[in-house]
Write an enzyme that holds these catalytic residues in place. Structure first.
Site, short mmCIF file in Angstrom:
data_model
loop_
_atom_site.label_atom_id
_atom_site.label_comp_id
_atom_site.label_asym_id
_atom_site.label_seq_id
_atom_site.Cartn_x
_atom_site.Cartn_y
_atom_site.Cartn_z
N LEU A 54 -7.71 4.06 -6.56
CA LEU A 54 -7.83 5.29 -7.19
C LEU A 54 -6.50 5.65 -7.98
O LEU A 54 -5.57 5.05 -7.73
CB LEU A 54 -8.17 6.58 -6.08
N PRO A 55 -6.58 6.85 -8.71
CA PRO A 55 -5.26 6.99 -9.78
C PRO A 55 -4.08 7.37 -8.79
O PRO A 55 -2.90 6.84 -9.40
CB PRO A 55 -5.71 8.21 -10.38
N LYS A 159 5.29 -1.97 -6.10
CA LYS A 159 4.47 -1.67 -7.13
C LYS A 159 5.33 -0.69 -8.16
O LYS A 159 5.18 -0.97 -9.33
CB LYS A 159 3.14 -0.91 -6.85
N LYS A 228 3.48 7.87 -14.23
CA LYS A 228 3.36 8.26 -12.84
C LYS A 228 3.99 7.17 -11.89
O LYS A 228 4.88 7.60 -10.76
CB LYS A 228 1.91 8.32 -12.31
#
Length: 278
Positions: A54-55, A159, A228
């Site tokens: 998911l985002p 990440k 993000k």
């Protein structure tokens, strides 16, 4: 990315039940041999593993915990969050899931849509060794390399670090090309020389000619997601009391670019922001 990953899990023999807000995605899952659930809760009923792709972490938390959606999971089930989330939020989610008798492995990926399709993603897995061991057959069905990064949250930290370095490389490559072009050098020649020299990076190898100089801007990764992820890394540095100026300026540049261009634009289109900014 979840669609091809689900297809690889099905091909590996796993019984895959999925949910997506997109009806088209659910149809594709059923066509591939999986089962499409009508709700998030239904998708998790009786499952030993659940994968979220998911985002961001806020959406992951809502998908799992809103209206006790994860309540139908088997006791001691493993939740594998393959999204890009803030590592400290992931730690908190891990504690909350543990209070419900569930285990969490954060396993974000690198490689984009292309490597999701080929099943060659790089996976960064954080969590208890025993939990990662149990989840590894699923991870290896969708990825080529699985790195164990440490406790819960460490995969998401890695990440964010990776995408900072990647995003900084994109900006460096673009600015290098624009600098050379202003002096009279050919952009394609600049990229060729960088790729044969110490300036080579992922952007010069797989993004500059393919998506940026060609102006196709079709890498499949949105600028809002890159911004993000880099901001997650910058916030983590601040939390740890580190002053990392290159990280801070890279995060600011990507934030400004996604605001100017729109978060859904392909991240390689950031060249338009850099050109306009000048």
């Amino acid at each position: 990315m979840g669609q091809p990953m689900a297809q690889h899990l099905i091909s590996a023999g796993f019984d895959v039940v999925g949910f997506d807000l997109s009806e088209d995605a659910k149809i594709k899952l059923a066509d591939a041999g999986g089962r499409a659930a009508e709700t998030i809760s239904d998708a998790m009923v009786g499952a030993s593993f659940v994968i979220t792709m998911l985002p961001n972490g806020k959406i992951v938390r809502e998908a799992l915990l809103a209206e006790n959606a994860c309540g139908g999971l088997k006791q001691n089930a493993v939740v594998i969050d393959m999204s890009s989330s803030a590592p400290n939020d992931t730690r908190e989610l891990g504690l909350e899931l543990a209070s419900r008798g569930l285990r969490l492995v954060d396993a974000p990926v690198s490689g984009g849509v292309k490597r999701a399709v080929s099943g060659t993603l790089t996976i960064m897995a954080g969590g208890e060794d025993a939990d990662i061991e149990e989840a590894e057959p699923l991870l290896k069905a969708v990825g080529q390399q699985v790195f164990r990064t440490g406790p819960v949250g460490s995969g998401h930290a890695m990440k964010a670090i990776n995408n900072f370095v990647s995003g900084a490389g994109v900006l460096a490559a673009i600015e290098g090309v624009l600098l050379g072009r202003a002096f009279g050098l050919e952009p394609a020649t600049i990229v060729d020389i960088l790729n044969s020299s110490s300036g080579k990076n992922n952007a010069t190898e797989v993004k500059m000619k393919q998506f940026i100089l060609s102006e196709t801007f079709g890498s499949g990764f949105a600028i809002g997601l890159m911004a993000k992820d880099i901001r997650i890394a910058a916030d983590l540095a601040k939390t740890l009391g580190l002053r990392l100026d290159a990280l801070a300026s890279t995060a600011d540049a990507w934030d400004a670019a996604q605001k100017a261009l729109g978060p859904s634009e392909d991240h390689t289109r950031i060249i338009r922001y850099v050109e306009d900014h000048n």
